[in-house]
Design a protein around this motif. Sequence first.
Motif, PDB file in Angstrom:
ATOM      1  N   UNK A 115       0.831  -1.194   0.000  1.00  0.00           N
ATOM      2  CA  UNK A 115       0.000   0.000   0.000  1.00  0.00           C
ATOM      3  C   UNK A 115       0.870   1.250   0.000  1.00  0.00           C
ATOM      4  N   UNK A 116       1.926   1.242   0.811  1.00  0.00           N
ATOM      5  CA  UNK A 116       2.811   2.399   0.897  1.00  0.00           C
ATOM      6  C   UNK A 116       3.530   2.635  -0.430  1.00  0.00           C
ATOM      7  N   UNK A 117       3.930   1.544  -1.089  1.00  0.00           N
ATOM      8  CA  UNK A 117       4.626   1.690  -2.364  1.00  0.00           C
ATOM      9  C   UNK A 117       3.687   2.238  -3.456  1.00  0.00           C
ATOM     10  N   UNK A 118       2.429   1.762  -3.457  1.00  0.00           N
ATOM     11  CA  UNK A 118       1.450   2.265  -4.425  1.00  0.00           C
ATOM     12  C   UNK A 118       1.170   3.744  -4.198  1.00  0.00           C
ATOM     13  N   UNK A 119       1.029   4.129  -2.916  1.00  0.00           N
ATOM     14  CA  UNK A 119       0.789   5.531  -2.598  1.00  0.00           C
ATOM     15  C   UNK A 119       1.959   6.398  -3.056  1.00  0.00           C
ATOM     16  N   UNK A 120       3.163   5.906  -2.834  1.00  0.00           N
ATOM     17  CA  UNK A 120       4.334   6.670  -3.261  1.00  0.00           C
ATOM     18  C   UNK A 120       4.354   6.828  -4.784  1.00  0.00           C
ATOM     19  N   UNK A 121       3.976   5.766  -5.494  1.00  0.00           N
ATOM     20  CA  UNK A 121       3.935   5.816  -6.956  1.00  0.00           C
ATOM     21  C   UNK A 121       2.907   6.843  -7.439  1.00  0.00           C
ATOM     22  N   UNK A 122       1.724   6.815  -6.824  1.00  0.00           N
ATOM     23  CA  UNK A 122       0.672   7.751  -7.218  1.00  0.00           C
ATOM     24  C   UNK A 122       1.093   9.181  -6.905  1.00  0.00           C
ATOM     25  N   UNK A 123       1.713   9.358  -5.722  1.00  0.00           N
ATOM     26  CA  UNK A 123       2.145  10.715  -5.355  1.00  0.00           C
ATOM     27  C   UNK A 123       3.177  11.246  -6.348  1.00  0.00           C
ATOM     28  N   UNK A 124       4.074  10.373  -6.797  1.00  0.00           N
ATOM     29  CA  UNK A 124       5.066  10.792  -7.784  1.00  0.00           C
ATOM     30  C   UNK A 124       4.386  11.237  -9.080  1.00  0.00           C
ATOM     31  N   UNK A 125       3.382  10.468  -9.524  1.00  0.00           N
ATOM     32  CA  UNK A 125       2.672  10.811 -10.748  1.00  0.00           C
ATOM     33  C   UNK A 125       1.910  12.118 -10.595  1.00  0.00           C
TER      34      UNK A 125
END
Length: 557
Positions: A115-125
Amino acid sequence: MVGLTEANLRALAGARSFERGLGYLDAVSGVEVGDAWVTATVHGTERYEVELALNGPGGVAGECDCPYGLEGNFCKHLVALGLTVLARRESLPRQRKAARDRAQDLDAWLSDLSREELLALVRDQIAEDRQLRRRLELRVASARGDLAGVRTRVRELLDIGPFAQYGYVEYADARAYSDQAGQAVSAIRALTGSGRAADAMILAREAMRLLAEAVESVDDSDGWLGHVAAALVEAHHAACRSARPDPEELARWLVGHVLGDMDDLTGIDPLDYADVLGDRGMTVLRNLAVEAWRGNRTGWAEKYLMERLAKAGGDVEAVIAVHAADLAPDGRTHLVIARELDAAGRPDQGLRWAERGIRDVRDPAAVDTALVDHLCDRYAQADRLADAVALRRDHFDALRTLLTYRQLRAAARAADCWPAEREGALALLRADAGRRLESGRGDSVLVDALLDDKDVDAAWRAATETGAHERQWLTLADQTRADRPSDALGVYLRLAESLTQQTGDAVYGRLVSLLLSIGECHHRLGTSDEFTAYITALRTAQRRKRNLMRLMDEHGL
């Protein structure tokens, strides 16, 4: 790749778009192949994004964001992409498999992220893609029921500021602005989808107002904002169907909208809302429309609304009343009424309105030609041929044109009275020709009429006595050179002399055509030596006109 063939592309696009697509093969770039789709960019008047769907439920389909494609057509850009794909058919299965493998790999990779990795990916985008951030912010505001937040974002999306220079959005930036405005429509639709249709309805109305204000400062030559406005109307209608607003309030808003300035952009038809208005709302709508029309019987919007409602209700009398309240001085409104009555199965009343239209026109020369044609057709159907001739005679007398002469001739021949009518018509044209001669004008309807009657000898005499235009003299010469080559030769020589004083390729083409006719006349007269001497002298005098010399060489002159 079932269904993707050159024949199918031609069938989808039509012969014209298919042929035009052949010229865009070199304009296709950035081809990307998916499992069931192919996308590319095609550079035409603008840069267009194109997508072909392969093996869909209905076979091959496509979308293009060019104006023609946005109307749902299979355009030339889609043809170009389809032909490009066909040219690479051998490698297409491998590319589609590679696309499937990539999609599976991406899905598997995303599934393995925490979940944390997905959130980080979305935040980067979100940090890199401003448009994505705005879309997600709208979703958040909608999900939380934050109407104020959604309204703020919609206003921002419809603001021309980021795209405007000196307060105006130029053509080159209009597409980008319309794409952004389209996100506002998506946000309003999302509100309806999340159960907040009443809020969506309010925001849609506000967005219409903002978009109507914005369009005044946008070069929307390609009609992008028109598409956004149409989508906004659809979103508003969908919201109304879900929210079921008070029918009377909706009716008042619809009438106010149609009679206001915004309707030029949105083009809302109140009758489309009949499913939401119900009987009570439609009654209010009709009453408001009648009230508005009575207050301004000549207003275009008021007349349009009344006419739409009257026609929808089958109320022919109301339709007639709308038009009769603002009769045009040339009789065209009488014709509209006559046709409405004809369509309602009341031809006798329609005929009376058409006849009244002729009587009401103060200036016979200003009468609407379509009204005259309609009434003559009705007279012919009723075997009132003499009445048709009388009307055509009056129309000819008022205008004195070749067209009205022809129409009088046709009517008089049908009534078997053309010789007498012709004598009277030609007398009027001779009088006109005499006045033209006195004023120095050379054009003559008389000559055209006689030529149209195939009376070449009379036309020649009329041209000689009262003058004629160069076009008419040329026609006369062309039609008489076989029997009267000497007369025709004089005309050709005079016209040629005038052209030798001018320059330009078009002039040279006309001059060479005259020279060929001059040569034919000399041949018929047995004076070919004179023609040779004429051409020699002409070439000497015109030798500096190289294009003329070249053209004469090509024709053996």
